[in-house]
Write a protein that holds these residues in place. Structure first.
Motif, PDB file in Angstrom:
ATOM      1  N   VAL A  11      -1.046   5.421   5.811  1.00 45.00           N
ATOM      2  CA  VAL A  11      -2.356   4.911   5.441  1.00 45.00           C
ATOM      3  C   VAL A  11      -2.280   4.320   4.033  1.00 45.00           C
ATOM      4  CG1 VAL A  11      -4.780   5.512   5.068  1.00 45.00           C
ATOM      5  CG2 VAL A  11      -3.453   6.690   6.850  1.00 45.00           C
ATOM      6  N   ARG A  12      -2.847   3.112   3.891  1.00 37.51           N
ATOM      7  CA  ARG A  12      -3.013   2.527   2.568  1.00 37.51           C
ATOM      8  C   ARG A  12      -4.506   2.495   2.272  1.00 37.51           C
ATOM      9  NH1 ARG A  12       0.652  -2.748   1.909  1.00 37.51           N
ATOM     10  NH2 ARG A  12      -0.962  -3.609   3.218  1.00 37.51           N
ATOM     11  N   GLU A  13      -4.892   1.908   1.173  1.00 37.34           N
ATOM     12  CA  GLU A  13      -6.297   1.904   0.773  1.00 37.34           C
ATOM     13  C   GLU A  13      -7.213   1.304   1.831  1.00 37.34           C
ATOM     14  OE1 GLU A  13      -7.071   0.420  -3.155  1.00 37.34           O
ATOM     15  OE2 GLU A  13      -5.364   1.520  -3.973  1.00 37.34           O
ATOM     16  N   GLU A  14      -6.872   0.130   2.358  1.00 33.76           N
ATOM     17  CA  GLU A  14      -7.768  -0.553   3.290  1.00 33.76           C
ATOM     18  C   GLU A  14      -7.123  -0.873   4.635  1.00 33.76           C
ATOM     19  OE1 GLU A  14      -9.791  -3.867   1.554  1.00 33.76           O
ATOM     20  OE2 GLU A  14     -10.154  -2.787  -0.301  1.00 33.76           O
ATOM     21  N   ASP A  15      -5.878  -0.470   4.828  1.00 29.29           N
ATOM     22  CA  ASP A  15      -5.214  -0.744   6.094  1.00 29.29           C
ATOM     23  C   ASP A  15      -4.145   0.309   6.355  1.00 29.29           C
ATOM     24  OD1 ASP A  15      -3.210  -1.461   4.309  1.00 29.29           O
ATOM     25  OD2 ASP A  15      -3.080  -3.546   4.965  1.00 29.29           O
ATOM     26  N   PHE A  16      -3.273   0.029   7.300  1.00 32.40           N
ATOM     27  CA  PHE A  16      -2.200   0.938   7.669  1.00 32.40           C
ATOM     28  C   PHE A  16      -0.872   0.196   7.554  1.00 32.40           C
ATOM     29  CE2 PHE A  16      -5.939   2.292   9.966  1.00 32.40           C
ATOM     30  CZ  PHE A  16      -5.929   3.668   9.782  1.00 32.40           C
ATOM     31  N   VAL A  17       0.214   0.944   7.489  1.00 32.44           N
ATOM     32  CA  VAL A  17       1.544   0.361   7.540  1.00 32.44           C
ATOM     33  C   VAL A  17       2.258   0.980   8.730  1.00 32.44           C
ATOM     34  CG1 VAL A  17       3.745  -0.001   6.365  1.00 32.44           C
ATOM     35  CG2 VAL A  17       1.628   0.025   5.041  1.00 32.44           C
ATOM     36  N   LEU A  18       2.723   0.127   9.630  1.00 36.66           N
ATOM     37  CA  LEU A  18       3.487   0.551  10.794  1.00 36.66           C
ATOM     38  C   LEU A  18       4.957   0.376  10.444  1.00 36.66           C
ATOM     39  CD1 LEU A  18       3.498   1.397  13.785  1.00 36.66           C
ATOM     40  CD2 LEU A  18       3.238  -1.021  14.367  1.00 36.66           C
ATOM     41  N   HIS A  19       5.715   1.467  10.465  1.00 33.62           N
ATOM     42  CA  HIS A  19       7.144   1.469  10.144  1.00 33.62           C
ATOM     43  C   HIS A  19       7.916   1.604  11.452  1.00 33.62           C
ATOM     44  CE1 HIS A  19       5.947   2.583   5.964  1.00 33.62           C
ATOM     45  NE2 HIS A  19       5.036   3.303   6.603  1.00 33.62           N
ATOM     46  N   LEU A  20       8.747   0.623  11.776  1.00 31.35           N
ATOM     47  CA  LEU A  20       9.558   0.654  12.984  1.00 31.35           C
ATOM     48  C   LEU A  20      11.026   0.655  12.582  1.00 31.35           C
ATOM     49  CD1 LEU A  20       7.683  -2.046  15.105  1.00 31.35           C
ATOM     50  CD2 LEU A  20       7.352   0.429  15.131  1.00 31.35           C
ATOM     51  N   GLU A  21      11.772   1.665  13.065  1.00 26.47           N
ATOM     52  CA  GLU A  21      13.192   1.767  12.734  1.00 26.47           C
ATOM     53  C   GLU A  21      14.015   1.507  13.990  1.00 26.47           C
ATOM     54  OE1 GLU A  21      16.297   5.208  11.494  1.00 26.47           O
ATOM     55  OE2 GLU A  21      14.504   5.046  10.236  1.00 26.47           O
ATOM     56  N   ALA A  22      14.998   0.621  13.849  1.00 20.25           N
ATOM     57  CA  ALA A  22      15.890   0.277  14.956  1.00 20.25           C
ATOM     58  C   ALA A  22      17.191   1.057  14.829  1.00 20.25           C
ATOM     59  CB  ALA A  22      16.187  -1.217  14.944  1.00 20.25           C
ATOM     60  N   ASP A  23      17.929   1.105  15.950  1.00 18.64           N
ATOM     61  CA  ASP A  23      19.247   1.711  15.869  1.00 18.64           C
ATOM     62  C   ASP A  23      20.032   0.964  14.793  1.00 18.64           C
ATOM     63  OD1 ASP A  23      19.451  -0.641  17.298  1.00 18.64           O
ATOM     64  OD2 ASP A  23      20.631   0.197  18.921  1.00 18.64           O
ATOM     65  N   GLY A  24      20.819   1.667  14.038  1.00 19.94           N
ATOM     66  CA  GLY A  24      21.493   1.080  12.896  1.00 19.94           C
ATOM     67  C   GLY A  24      20.747   1.338  11.599  1.00 19.94           C
ATOM     68  N   GLY A  25      19.514   1.851  11.690  1.00 25.26           N
ATOM     69  CA  GLY A  25      18.766   2.262  10.518  1.00 25.26           C
ATOM     70  C   GLY A  25      17.870   1.231   9.875  1.00 25.26           C
ATOM     71  N   GLU A  26      17.871  -0.013  10.360  1.00 31.32           N
ATOM     72  CA  GLU A  26      17.007  -1.031   9.759  1.00 31.32           C
ATOM     73  C   GLU A  26      15.546  -0.711  10.046  1.00 31.32           C
ATOM     74  OE1 GLU A  26      16.022  -5.806   9.931  1.00 31.32           O
ATOM     75  OE2 GLU A  26      17.460  -4.961  11.335  1.00 31.32           O
ATOM     76  N   THR A  27      14.734  -0.697   8.992  1.00 28.01           N
ATOM     77  CA  THR A  27      13.307  -0.437   9.129  1.00 28.01           C
ATOM     78  C   THR A  27      12.530  -1.705   8.813  1.00 28.01           C
ATOM     79  OG1 THR A  27      13.564   1.882   8.534  1.00 28.01           O
ATOM     80  CG2 THR A  27      11.368   0.962   8.325  1.00 28.01           C
ATOM     81  N   ILE A  28      11.586  -2.017   9.681  1.00 27.23           N
ATOM     82  CA  ILE A  28      10.687  -3.148   9.471  1.00 27.23           C
ATOM     83  C   ILE A  28       9.288  -2.581   9.309  1.00 27.23           C
ATOM     84  CG2 ILE A  28       9.777  -5.291  10.443  1.00 27.23           C
ATOM     85  CD1 ILE A  28      12.338  -5.441  12.133  1.00 27.23           C
ATOM     86  N   GLU A  29       8.563  -3.074   8.320  1.00 21.87           N
ATOM     87  CA  GLU A  29       7.211  -2.578   8.054  1.00 21.87           C
ATOM     88  C   GLU A  29       6.205  -3.700   8.281  1.00 21.87           C
ATOM     89  OE1 GLU A  29       8.192   0.780   4.715  1.00 21.87           O
ATOM     90  OE2 GLU A  29       7.664  -1.213   4.012  1.00 21.87           O
ATOM     91  N   PHE A  30       5.104  -3.331   8.920  1.00 21.64           N
ATOM     92  CA  PHE A  30       4.024  -4.272   9.194  1.00 21.64           C
ATOM     93  C   PHE A  30       2.728  -3.707   8.652  1.00 21.64           C
ATOM     94  CE2 PHE A  30       7.127  -4.839  12.560  1.00 21.64           C
ATOM     95  CZ  PHE A  30       7.259  -6.217  12.636  1.00 21.64           C
ATOM     96  N   ALA A  31       1.993  -4.497   7.878  1.00 22.60           N
ATOM     97  CA  ALA A  31       0.642  -4.118   7.476  1.00 22.60           C
ATOM     98  C   ALA A  31      -0.258  -4.403   8.668  1.00 22.60           C
ATOM     99  CB  ALA A  31       0.187  -4.933   6.269  1.00 22.60           C
ATOM    100  N   THR A  32      -1.107  -3.437   9.031  1.00 17.52           N
ATOM    101  CA  THR A  32      -1.999  -3.610  10.168  1.00 17.52           C
ATOM    102  C   THR A  32      -3.409  -3.179   9.801  1.00 17.52           C
ATOM    103  OG1 THR A  32      -1.619  -1.407  11.084  1.00 17.52           O
ATOM    104  CG2 THR A  32      -0.141  -3.137  11.804  1.00 17.52           C
ATOM    105  N   SER A  33      -4.367  -3.893  10.340  1.00 19.01           N
ATOM    106  CA  SER A  33      -5.757  -3.504  10.138  1.00 19.01           C
ATOM    107  C   SER A  33      -6.085  -2.378  11.115  1.00 19.01           C
ATOM    108  CB  SER A  33      -6.680  -4.696  10.400  1.00 19.01           C
ATOM    109  OG  SER A  33      -6.658  -5.022  11.782  1.00 19.01           O
ATOM    110  N   PRO A  34      -7.160  -1.649  10.871  1.00 19.31           N
ATOM    111  CA  PRO A  34      -7.572  -0.629  11.846  1.00 19.31           C
ATOM    112  C   PRO A  34      -7.792  -1.227  13.237  1.00 19.31           C
ATOM    113  CG  PRO A  34      -8.768  -0.316   9.795  1.00 19.31           C
ATOM    114  CD  PRO A  34      -8.011  -1.614   9.668  1.00 19.31           C
TER     115      PRO A  34
END
Length: 65
Positions: A11-34
């Motif tokens: 949770v951030r102040e006004e939205d959320f962050v979706l963290h997706l981790e793939a095999d190999g350890g790479e993480t991609i982050e997406f800011a998402t609205s409710p």
């Protein structure tokens, strides 16, 4: 295609962050609205409801035991 190995939502102040981790350890982050997060949840729920009977099918005679 890479395999999803882990996910998290923070949770951030006004939205959320979706963290997706793939095999190999790479993480991609997406800011998402409710609203976007609700749409993702609804889409997953709908998809799972559609395939649930096929994936988790129980034989009729086993259901009564």
């Amino acid at each position: 295609m890479r395999q999803l190995t882990k996910f998290a939502i923070s949770v951030r102040e006004e939205d959320f962050v979706l963290h997706l981790e793939a095999d190999g350890g790479e993480t991609i982050e997406f800011a998402t609205s409710p609203e976007q997060l609700d749409a993702i949840i609804d889409a997953l729920d709908e998809l799972l409801s559609e395939v649930e009977e096929d994936v988790f099918e129980v034989e009729d005679d086993q259901a009564s035991h």
